[in-house]
Structures are given as C-alpha cells and as structure tokens.
Scaffold this active site. Structure first.
Site, PDB file in Angstrom:
ATOM      1  N   SER A 199      -0.102   8.849   7.006  1.00  0.00           N
ATOM      2  CA  SER A 199       0.031   7.451   7.409  1.00  0.00           C
ATOM      3  C   SER A 199      -0.990   6.689   6.573  1.00  0.00           C
ATOM      4  O   SER A 199      -1.153   6.946   5.373  1.00  0.00           O
ATOM      5  CB  SER A 199      -0.203   7.348   8.916  1.00  0.00           C
ATOM      6  OG  SER A 199      -0.260   6.029   9.343  1.00  0.00           O
ATOM      7  N   TYR A 253       4.944  -1.901   3.261  1.00  0.00           N
ATOM      8  CA  TYR A 253       4.194  -0.647   3.394  1.00  0.00           C
ATOM      9  C   TYR A 253       3.691  -0.459   4.827  1.00  0.00           C
ATOM     10  O   TYR A 253       3.808   0.614   5.417  1.00  0.00           O
ATOM     11  CB  TYR A 253       3.022  -0.712   2.410  1.00  0.00           C
ATOM     12  CG  TYR A 253       2.100   0.475   2.398  1.00  0.00           C
ATOM     13  CD1 TYR A 253       2.441   1.633   1.702  1.00  0.00           C
ATOM     14  CD2 TYR A 253       0.873   0.434   3.063  1.00  0.00           C
ATOM     15  CE1 TYR A 253       1.578   2.727   1.674  1.00  0.00           C
ATOM     16  CE2 TYR A 253       0.014   1.521   3.038  1.00  0.00           C
ATOM     17  CZ  TYR A 253       0.362   2.666   2.342  1.00  0.00           C
ATOM     18  OH  TYR A 253      -0.484   3.742   2.320  1.00  0.00           O
ATOM     19  N   SER A 288       2.221  14.933  -7.211  1.00  0.00           N
ATOM     20  CA  SER A 288       1.986  14.785  -8.652  1.00  0.00           C
ATOM     21  C   SER A 288       0.881  13.787  -8.959  1.00  0.00           C
ATOM     22  O   SER A 288       0.488  13.616 -10.115  1.00  0.00           O
ATOM     23  CB  SER A 288       3.276  14.328  -9.350  1.00  0.00           C
ATOM     24  OG  SER A 288       3.628  13.022  -8.906  1.00  0.00           O
TER      25      SER A 288
HETATM   26  N1  LIG Z   1      -4.693   6.082  -2.139  1.00  0.00           N
HETATM   27  C1  LIG Z   1      -5.027   5.450  -1.042  1.00  0.00           C
HETATM   28  O1  LIG Z   1      -6.018   4.706  -1.013  1.00  0.00           O
HETATM   29  C2  LIG Z   1      -4.228   5.635   0.220  1.00  0.00           C
HETATM   30  C3  LIG Z   1      -4.660   5.014   1.399  1.00  0.00           C
HETATM   31  C4  LIG Z   1      -3.920   5.198   2.558  1.00  0.00           C
HETATM   32  C5  LIG Z   1      -2.796   6.002   2.560  1.00  0.00           C
HETATM   33  N2  LIG Z   1      -2.388   6.587   1.405  1.00  0.00           N
HETATM   34  C6  LIG Z   1      -1.170   7.409   1.453  1.00  0.00           C
HETATM   35  O2  LIG Z   1      -1.398   8.615   0.762  1.00  0.00           O
HETATM   36  C7  LIG Z   1      -0.213   9.033   0.085  1.00  0.00           C
HETATM   37  C8  LIG Z   1      -0.510   9.197  -1.404  1.00  0.00           C
HETATM   38  O3  LIG Z   1      -0.831   7.932  -1.945  1.00  0.00           O
HETATM   39  P1  LIG Z   1      -1.718   7.784  -3.264  1.00  0.00           P
HETATM   40  O4  LIG Z   1      -1.962   6.331  -3.430  1.00  0.00           O
HETATM   41  O5  LIG Z   1      -2.913   8.654  -3.195  1.00  0.00           O
HETATM   42  O6  LIG Z   1      -0.766   8.419  -4.369  1.00  0.00           O
HETATM   43  P2  LIG Z   1       0.021   7.775  -5.608  1.00  0.00           P
HETATM   44  O7  LIG Z   1      -0.840   7.911  -6.801  1.00  0.00           O
HETATM   45  O8  LIG Z   1       0.529   6.419  -5.250  1.00  0.00           O
HETATM   46  O9  LIG Z   1       1.224   8.809  -5.742  1.00  0.00           O
HETATM   47  C9  LIG Z   1       2.412   8.696  -5.004  1.00  0.00           C
HETATM   48  C10 LIG Z   1       3.079  10.049  -4.990  1.00  0.00           C
HETATM   49  O10 LIG Z   1       4.326   9.936  -4.286  1.00  0.00           O
HETATM   50  C11 LIG Z   1       5.336  10.543  -5.072  1.00  0.00           C
HETATM   51  N3  LIG Z   1       6.628   9.929  -4.809  1.00  0.00           N
HETATM   52  C12 LIG Z   1       6.987   8.616  -4.874  1.00  0.00           C
HETATM   53  N4  LIG Z   1       8.279   8.465  -4.585  1.00  0.00           N
HETATM   54  C13 LIG Z   1       8.759   9.722  -4.336  1.00  0.00           C
HETATM   55  C14 LIG Z   1      10.033  10.238  -4.000  1.00  0.00           C
HETATM   56  N5  LIG Z   1      11.102   9.435  -3.851  1.00  0.00           N
HETATM   57  N6  LIG Z   1      10.159  11.579  -3.810  1.00  0.00           N
HETATM   58  C15 LIG Z   1       9.100  12.407  -3.964  1.00  0.00           C
HETATM   59  N7  LIG Z   1       7.869  11.970  -4.280  1.00  0.00           N
HETATM   60  C16 LIG Z   1       7.713  10.647  -4.479  1.00  0.00           C
HETATM   61  C17 LIG Z   1       4.881  10.350  -6.516  1.00  0.00           C
HETATM   62  O11 LIG Z   1       5.421  11.341  -7.375  1.00  0.00           O
HETATM   63  P3  LIG Z   1       6.671  11.181  -8.387  1.00  0.00           P
HETATM   64  O12 LIG Z   1       6.688   9.795  -8.934  1.00  0.00           O
HETATM   65  O13 LIG Z   1       6.409  12.231  -9.390  1.00  0.00           O
HETATM   66  O14 LIG Z   1       7.862  11.478  -7.531  1.00  0.00           O
HETATM   67  C18 LIG Z   1       3.379  10.570  -6.383  1.00  0.00           C
HETATM   68  O15 LIG Z   1       3.096  11.938  -6.433  1.00  0.00           O
HETATM   69  C19 LIG Z   1       0.852   7.966   0.389  1.00  0.00           C
HETATM   70  O16 LIG Z   1       1.615   8.358   1.512  1.00  0.00           O
HETATM   71  C20 LIG Z   1       0.007   6.741   0.732  1.00  0.00           C
HETATM   72  O17 LIG Z   1       0.679   5.848   1.557  1.00  0.00           O
HETATM   73  C21 LIG Z   1      -3.067   6.420   0.230  1.00  0.00           C
END
Ligand SMILES: NC(=O)c1ccc[n+]([C@@H]2O[C@H](COP(=O)([O-])OP(=O)(O)OC[C@H]3O[C@@H](n4cnc5c(N)ncnc54)[C@H](OP(=O)(O)O)[C@@H]3O)[C@@H](O)[C@H]2O)c1
Length: 274
Positions: free
Chosen positions: A130, A144, A12
């Site tokens: 990851s 985290y 989402s």
């Molecule tokens: N963005 C970055 O720079 C970055 C860097 C390294 C890794 N990552 C990884 O990439 C992934 C996405 O991160 P993001 O920062 O891009 O996204 P984000 O905007 O933080 O979104 C997090 C997502 O996880 C969902 N979520 C949270 N708790 C949940 C639950 N209990 N059940 C189902 N869904 C859940 C949320 O949806 P709902 O609230 O609708 O459930 C949302 O869609 C994560 O695994 C993060 O660790 C991101």
C-alpha cells in the site's frame, strides 16, 4: 513453519527490486516478475520472469513457469505499482483505469491465482504494498490514493476470509523512499498550460519529487519486509515512513478535517514555491 518460495511482482525497479534482493539474500527462493524481465532486465539472486499484472494470460504464464521451476509459493509479495499525477477533475478515464488496473486489480488477480495453491499447501502469506497514501490523501495523487485505499480495504477483508485456511495478510505502508523510477510517475494529460490547476500542480509535484528524492533507504525497507516474513506471525501492517509522515497519519485521524486540510494544503503550496 518456515516460508521459502516467494513470488514478487514489480521487482524490476524501486522497492520491489530492493525487496526481491533482500529476500534472496536472507535465504528465500525468489521468483520475481515484471514486464521488463521479458526485455533483458534482471534482479540478482532471483528467477526473473516476465509478468504484466494487468493481463490474465501473462499471470497464467508467470504462474505456470514459476510453479514448474520452484513449486507453489509460500509467499506472494504484490509490489507492482504506478503513479499518474493529476487533478481529480481532469484525469482522463484511461489514466484512472490504468492506475487502478495495475495497483488494485493487478494485486487482486495475483491473489486469486495464488490462493488455491496456498490452500492446497495448508497456508501461506500475502504481502500487499500500500502506501501512506492508502491512509490519507495529498493533492494531485487522486488516482494513486484511490487505488491504495482500495488495497487497504480489500486486504482487511481478505485477511478475515483466508485466516481459516492458514493464510496471513500483511500490508506494507511505505512513506517516501528513494530509488523509485520517474518512468512510473507520469503526469496526466489533463494538466495543460491553461489548466486552472497548473500553478498548484507544479508546486505540489515539485514537493512530491523532492520528498521522494530525499526519502528513506529502499534497502532498509527490503530488509524489514524480509525480517517480518521470518517471524512466526505477520504483523497486519508494516508502516515504514519518516516521523513527520507517521505523525501526519495520526493527525489525519484525530484533527478536524478543515484543520488537517489547511496543514497539508499549505505544506504542498508553500514548500513548492521555494
Ligand atoms: N517509492 C516510494 O516512495 C513508495 C512509497 C509508497 C509506496 N510505494 C509502493 O511501492 C511499490 C513500488 O514502487 P516504487 O516507486 O519503489 O517502484 P517503481 O520504481 O515505480 O517501479 C514500479 C514497478 O512496478 C512494475 N510494474 C508497473 N506496471 C506493471 C505491470 N502492469 N505488471 C507488472 N509490473 C508492473 C515495474 O516494472 P515493469 O515496468 O518492468 O513492469 C516496476 O518494477 C508500489 O506499489 C508503490 O505504490 C512506493
């Protein structure tokens, strides 16, 4: 063998949303899950179903509805994740647990749900999100970083175990990317005005926020994941990060720890003062 039906969690917002869209655009049938899909949010081109990866009942309902709509998944993408910024000393136990429940136990539960289906179909692919923090630690991301190190170790073991069943495993290791929502980057209750970590925490989290705001393009990451899933063989790791973050991983592995700590410590301390 072409893989067609993808189940993706955390779709989402942020990288999950961009990856779901990229997969749909490149011809996959995408069943996207997130809690807020029960509250009217949606991801274009995908069947959006409510899913809380920390609830066994919710996972069962998601799997039942996804199966009846499009059949068994060829691919699971585990992307749901949250971040609670805080000091290792003062995380509340429920804060630590919530991060582990979502980022690690949630992935494991989804994997246990899809593997019998994939085995029955003769194979499949599992993609676990990851992070560069799955490979090295930075200040105030202890919860985290612990969860992402768990994802790394678990995925390596999983890959060895499921290969005989025709199931491949890939880790996606993003560096900072734009578009992650602040709603999933909470601050720990343990960082109070009188916390001995307060000054360093404010400086460090300012750098973390700035790095993410100026991070890489989330659409490009989504396309890289979709492209990897079209390949005959999955790479074990898809590391998608800026050059300085890729270099930090190498330095982490080759430099003596005191020297590496000095470099990382000063990066978060000094840049946070600007
Ligand atoms: N963005 C970055 O720079 C970055 C860097 C390294 C890794 N990552 C990884 O990439 C992934 C996405 O991160 P993001 O920062 O891009 O996204 P984000 O905007 O933080 O979104 C997090 C997502 O996880 C969902 N979520 C949270 N708790 C949940 C639950 N209990 N059940 C189902 N869904 C859940 C949320 O949806 P709902 O609230 O609708 O459930 C949302 O869609 C994560 O695994 C993060 O660790 C991101």
């Amino acid at each position: 063998m072409e893989r067609r039906v993808v189940w993706i969690t955390g779709a989402s917002s942020g990288l999950g949303l961009h990856t779901a869209r990229a997969l749909a655009e490149s011809g996959f049938t995408v069943v996207a899950g997130a809690r807020s899909f029960g509250e009217g949010k949606a991801a274009e081109g995908c069947l959006c179903l409510p899913l809380d990866v920390t609830s066994a009942d919710s996972i069962d309902r998601f799997a039942r509805d996804a199966l009846s709509a499009h059949g068994a998944p060829d691919v699971l993408v585990n992307c749901a994740g949250i971040l609670v910024l805080g000091a290792c000393e003062s995380y509340a136990p429920d804060e630590l647990r919530q991060v582990m429940e979502t980022n690690f136990f949630g992935q494991a539960a989804m994997i246990s749900k899809v593997l019998p289906l994939m085995r029955e179909c003769g194979g499949g692919r599992i993609v676990n999100f990851s992070s560069i923090n799955g490979l090295l630690g930075i200040p105030f991301e202890g919860a985290y970083t612990a969860s992402k190190h768990a994802v790394e170790g678990y995925s390596e073991c999983l890959a060895l175990e499921v290969k005989p069943f025709g199931v491949e495993v890939m880790l996606v290791e993003p560096g900072d990317h734009r578009s992650g929502s602040r709603a999933y980057r909470r601050h720990s209750r343990g960082i109070t005005a009188s916390s001995p970590y307060k000054t360093a925490f404010d400086a460090g989290t300012a750098v973390i926020a700035r790095d993410e705001d100026g991070g890489s393009d989330p659409d490009a990451l989504g396309r890289r994941v979709a492209k990897a899933l079209k390949r005959k063989r999955l790479p074990r790791r898809l590391r998608i990060a800026r050059t300085d973050q890729l270099l930090a991983v190498v330095l982490h592995d080759v430099l003596p720890a005191p020297l590496f700590d000095r470099i990382i410590g000063s990066y978060y301390r000094e840049r946070g003062k600007r």
